[in-house]
Design a protein around this motif. Structure first.
Motif, short mmCIF file in Angstrom:
data_model
loop_
_atom_site.label_atom_id
_atom_site.label_comp_id
_atom_site.label_asym_id
_atom_site.label_seq_id
_atom_site.Cartn_x
_atom_site.Cartn_y
_atom_site.Cartn_z
N PRO A 31 0.78 -1.24 0.00
CA PRO A 31 0.00 0.00 0.00
C PRO A 31 0.81 1.29 0.00
N TRP A 32 2.00 1.30 0.63
CA TRP A 32 2.77 2.55 0.68
C TRP A 32 3.36 2.93 -0.68
N LEU A 33 3.28 2.05 -1.66
CA LEU A 33 3.74 2.38 -3.01
C LEU A 33 2.60 2.78 -3.94
N TRP A 34 1.37 2.68 -3.46
CA TRP A 34 0.22 2.99 -4.31
C TRP A 34 0.22 4.44 -4.79
N GLU A 35 0.67 5.35 -3.95
CA GLU A 35 0.66 6.77 -4.31
C GLU A 35 1.61 7.04 -5.49
#
Length: 194
Positions: A31-35
């Motif tokens: 999730p922390w790479l979704w942006e």
């Protein structure tokens, strides 16, 4: 576990196995790479069939696992196209049929081990991996016997090449699925208090 409960789990396992045959397993980036990257999924190269086999063993026990996979084989060999490449009695000549046969003892082994020890992550992981290895042992044995007996329809390549294709190449994806089943079974067993 009572007989009606085992039958219910067997039915659930049968439905999940049939449905899992046609669903490709994949993973998503963290999730922390979704942006920065958006959501990216990557195929594991296997279906959710193995997940269903292991999950019914972990939640329903050895008898439910055994019954669900016997029913799956019976339906696929008689008249339903529920195997990956169809169905019917002629499927016994497929090099992958041994792995389908392995679902029966694999679910039984997984279910047997899952209820011998307290439902901890480690014991459920051992159950899942043992069930998965049982499936592969039966599949490889069937490949060897069927090649020796000469009843396989597709015998391209050596036995070693077929073992690589049907056992070793899908194994990493199947191990990832076994990990997911372990966590899911652990949570569900705690929720259901058994």
């Amino acid at each position: 576990m009572s007989a009606p409960t085992e039958l219910l789990w067997a039915l659930i396992g049968l439905i999940l196995t049939i449905g899992g045959t046609f669903l490709e397993a994949s993973i998503m980036n963290v999730p922390w790479l979704w942006e920065h990257q958006g959501t990216i999924t990557q195929s594991l190269g296997v279906s959710y069939q193995i997940a269903a086999v292991l999950l019914v063993g972990c939640l329903g026990g050895k008898n439910a696992g055994l019954m669900s996979q016997l029913a799956y084989l019976a339906l696929g060999l008689t008249w339903l196209d529920i195997f990956t490449q169809g169905g019917g009695f002629g499927y016994v000549q497929s090099p992958t049929f041994g792995y389908l046969l392995g679902f029966v003892p694999g679910a039984w082994v997984c279910g047997s081990l899952a209820f011998q020890m307290p439902p901890r992550l480690e014991s459920l992981a051992l159950s899942c991996v043992s069930g998965l290895l049982t499936i592969h042992a039966v599949g490889i044995s069937y490949l060897a016997i069927a090649r020796w007996g000469g009843w396989l329809t597709a015998t391209s390549g050596s036995l070693l090449q077929q073992v690589l294709l049907y056992s070793l190449h899908p194994l990493p994806g199947q191990l990832a699925i076994a990990c997911a089943v372990t966590v899911l079974a652990f949570g569900l067993r705690r929720l259901m208090f058994y």
